[in-house]
Design a protein around this motif. Structure first.
Motif, PDB file in Angstrom:
ATOM      1  N   SER A   1       0.864  -1.175   0.000  1.00 33.77           N
ATOM      2  CA  SER A   1       0.000   0.000   0.000  1.00 33.77           C
ATOM      3  C   SER A   1       0.901   1.225   0.000  1.00 33.77           C
ATOM      4  CB  SER A   1      -0.907   0.008   1.232  1.00 33.77           C
ATOM      5  OG  SER A   1      -1.767   1.109   1.231  1.00 33.77           O
ATOM      6  N   ASP A   2       0.622   2.155  -0.908  1.00 30.73           N
ATOM      7  CA  ASP A   2       1.481   3.342  -1.069  1.00 30.73           C
ATOM      8  C   ASP A   2       2.943   2.958  -1.255  1.00 30.73           C
ATOM      9  OD1 ASP A   2      -0.637   5.147  -0.884  1.00 30.73           O
ATOM     10  OD2 ASP A   2      -0.536   5.189   1.307  1.00 30.73           O
TER      11      ASP A   2
ATOM     12  N   ARG B   1      -6.249   5.379   5.553  1.00 29.82           N
ATOM     13  CA  ARG B   1      -5.116   4.835   4.820  1.00 29.82           C
ATOM     14  C   ARG B   1      -5.571   4.375   3.430  1.00 29.82           C
ATOM     15  NH1 ARG B   1      -2.358   0.887   9.438  1.00 29.82           N
ATOM     16  NH2 ARG B   1      -2.027   2.503  11.018  1.00 29.82           N
ATOM     17  N   THR B   2      -4.605   4.180   2.566  1.00 33.14           N
ATOM     18  CA  THR B   2      -4.903   3.671   1.231  1.00 33.14           C
ATOM     19  C   THR B   2      -5.063   2.156   1.296  1.00 33.14           C
ATOM     20  OG1 THR B   2      -3.589   5.429   0.225  1.00 33.14           O
ATOM     21  CG2 THR B   2      -4.109   3.514  -1.150  1.00 33.14           C
TER      22      THR B   2
END
Length: 636
Positions: free
Chosen positions: A321-322, A396-397
């Motif tokens: 993620s990210d 959050r992503t």
């Protein structure tokens, strides 16, 4: 990143789209790509991966986005990308190529070099971009192979020809069906020898859940005086304490990088979660443990919440993620403290909760903490803390979700939902699968929701859909499911069955392995499907199941621990099985009795209470308790 996309932009695969703007001139696997290699006399670089694979992302960032590496690839090779979920036939074949060359199991990304005629001569998995110590770097490897292909092509072609010839397996000759009791005892012995008494499970790290193995052990434990009963429970508890299982969002990750199930590979696969829903639901009945059923329910809730695409399920969610592995899932000490403090917990209570949930200043994953409980039964305060942790994740992503719909994996989810008791949802899922992916009695493998399917189904698609339909028929008594299961099975026999041998399907259409890997494969599962159809519908299917098992008798005798589904098929196909008929409301009681008796009993919905074998009914009972008593008294 290039401004204009390469040829992958025209495909439907989410994984191939991830590479559409690489500076590499990727082509999808096709006759056109292979013809281009033949015409230009260039070797092929084949890269196989999938959209939620962490190390696939790493190799993309390090190598496939590197302009120097891309220049060498584009000038001297024909670079081809394959989504292993979209084309499991190609992945199966080239994973075997890797095993032949390297004498060990492969993985992803899979990196294979082929001659311009398409014959493999070198295979690796992840390769770092530059030489590091003694390890080959990808750039150096490309330069070396391109030079050799220009100066000594004949040697590489000869090596590739010999390797390709070695891939042609000798057909195993059928043997007599082994004794189910002998194979069951050997299965237990092999399980005991590989059991890890510290963390539970089998073998060393990395450690996989092996749901079908544990499911088989539940039956064998009862049959053989509780053998391995405590070890199975220990494994189920350790897997569920956190790390492998996401205590915050629900669902299980693909595997653990350590022996205690703490640090997972954070991607979540539909197939793992489907198989684990079944396992924990059955274990709840075997151990009279409501917490196991709660785990199964929470896992199903996760699938509905995160992996649903209309009426279907997506295939997987990413570890990254990210751009960072596990970033969505972990918490810093200060972040966790602030969350609980804002939630109204006192400093003293926060420290108690940190002890219960494994939050420490030093962390347990890259200076952050993965939530892991000390015990399955969490305190009320810990449950409230998990809600706060989940709320924090909304900022959050969320990891990328591959929304590709695969028939086999959807069928696994449907079967799991039947076992869990969510029959209406499971039936709905099967109806849409049949409507969308069955055409003229022939299955397609899958597609994105917004696209029509184009790839014909493989053996595993037929096997899993038939298995789910049979489970649905036994649960609901809806005749359309039995009819559909027979149609699917009949077509599978026509397409893939050759005198006891089952072909995988697709290109390189070889015989499928009898042993299991991530989940039960088509051959063993078709043996189980045929055995069940033989019991509930027609004995001709029992004969076909026995022929399949006979063809693989030596494998089953040698290492049954790697073939738990085949062992269940053997138990069902050799007359060691019963049918219990009862109203649907009593199924859970009978299932508990069957599991505890260690008997492979098919439970069918009926207004009457009956116990039958493959040839006749053994008794008609007035109550469910009388039926359960008859099951308990059956010899094992």
């Amino acid at each position: 990143m290039r401004k204009e996309p390469n040829a992958l932009i025209h495909t439907h695969s989410p994984y191939l789209h991830q590479h559409a703007y690489n500076p590499v001139d990727w082509l999808p696997w096709s006759e056109e790509a292979l013809a281009k290699a033949r015409h230009e006399q260039k070797p092929i670089f084949l890269s196989i991966g999938y959209s939620t694979c962490h190390w696939c992302h790493v190799m993309e960032r390090e190598s496939f986005e590197d302009l120097t590496i891309a220049k060498v690839l584009n000038e001297h090779f024909i670079p081809i990308k394959v989504d292993r979920e979209e084309r499991p036939d190609l992945d199966r074949y080239f994973q075997e190529v890797y095993q032949r060359i390297n004498r060990r199991a492969g993985g992803w990304p899979l990196s294979v070099f082929l001659t311009h005629e398409g014959y493999p001569f070198y295979a690796a998995t992840y390769i770092p971009p530059r030489m590091n110590g003694r390890s080959w770097g990808f750039l150096e490897l490309l330069e070396t192979i391109s030079r050799q292909y220009a100066s000594d092509r004949a040697t590489l072609i000869n090596e590739a020809t010999l390797l390709t010839k070695s891939m042609k397996k000798e057909r195993a000759s059928p043997g007599p069906l082994p004794s189910p009791q002998k194979i069951a005892q050997r299965f237990l012995a092999q399980a005991e020898s590989s059991y890890d008494p510290i963390g539970g499970g089998f073998g060393a790290a990395p450690k996989f859940p092996h749901a079908s193995t544990l499911k088989m052990l539940l039956y064998l434990s009862s049959r053989y005086q509780g053998r391995m009963k405590s070890q199975i429970r220990h494994t189920l508890e350790q897997m569920a304490l956190g790390g492998l299982r996401d205590l915050v969002d629900g669902g299980f990750c693909r595997y653990s990088t350590d022996r205690i199930w703490l640090v997972p590979h954070f991607e979540k696969m539909l197939y793992d979660n489907a198989l684990l829903i079944e396992l924990y639901a059955l274990a709840a009945k075997f151990y009279d443990e409501p917490l196991f059923m709660q785990i199964a329910e929470e896992c199903a809730d996760f699938l509905e919440e995160r992996m649903r695409e209309g009426l279907f399920y997506a295939s997987a969610s990413d570890a990254d993620s990210d751009g960072h592995e596990g970033a969505y899932f972990v918490y810093s000490y200060d972040e966790a403290y602030a969350l609980l403090q804002a939630g109204g917990f006192s400093d003293k209570k926060i420290m108690e909760l940190f002890g219960e949930l494994g939050i420490t200043p030093e962390g347990n994953f890259e200076h952050h903490s993965i939530v892991r409980a000390k015990r399955l039964a969490l305190s009320l305060e810990a449950k409230e803390a998990l809600k706060l942790f989940k709320q924090a994740r909304t900022n959050r992503t969320y990891p990328f979700i591959d929304r590709k719909i695969l028939v086999a994996w959807n069928a696994m989810a449907a079967r799991a939902l039947f076992v869990l008791g969510r029959s209406e949802r499971a039936s709905e899922l099967l109806k849409v699968l049949l409507e969308r992916y069955l055409s003229n009695e022939e299955l397609y493998h899958g597609s994105l929701a917004e696209h029509q399917p184009t790839i014909k189904g493989y053996l595993e698609d037929y096997a899993w859909l038939a298995s789910a339909l049979i489970e649905g028929y036994l649960t609901t008594a809806d005749a359309w499911m039995l009819n559909a299961a027979e149609v699917i099975t009949t077509k599978a026999l026509a397409l893939f069955y050759r005198e006891g041998r089952w072909l995988f399907g697709g290109e390189f259409d070889g015989e499928e392995s009898f042993y299991e890997s991530s989940y039960p494969g088509g051959t063993a599962l078709m043996a189980e499907v045929l055995a069940k159809l033989g019991i509930i519908h027609h004995p001709k299917y029992t004969t076909l199941a026995q022929q399949t098992l006979s063809r693989h008798a030596r494998e089953l005798e040698h290492y049954p621990f790697a073939a738990p589904t085949a062992l269940m098929a053997l138990l069902l196909a050799t007359g060691d099985s019963l049918i219990a008929k009862a109203p649907k409301s009593d199924h859970h009681k009978i299932e508990e009795a069957a599991i505890k008796a260690g008997l492979p009993i098919l439970i069918m919905t009926s207004p009457r209470y009956e116990l039958c074998d493959q040839h006749s009914c053994l008794g008609d009972f007035a109550t469910v308790d009388a039926l359960i008593n008859a099951i308990a008294q059956r010899p094992r």
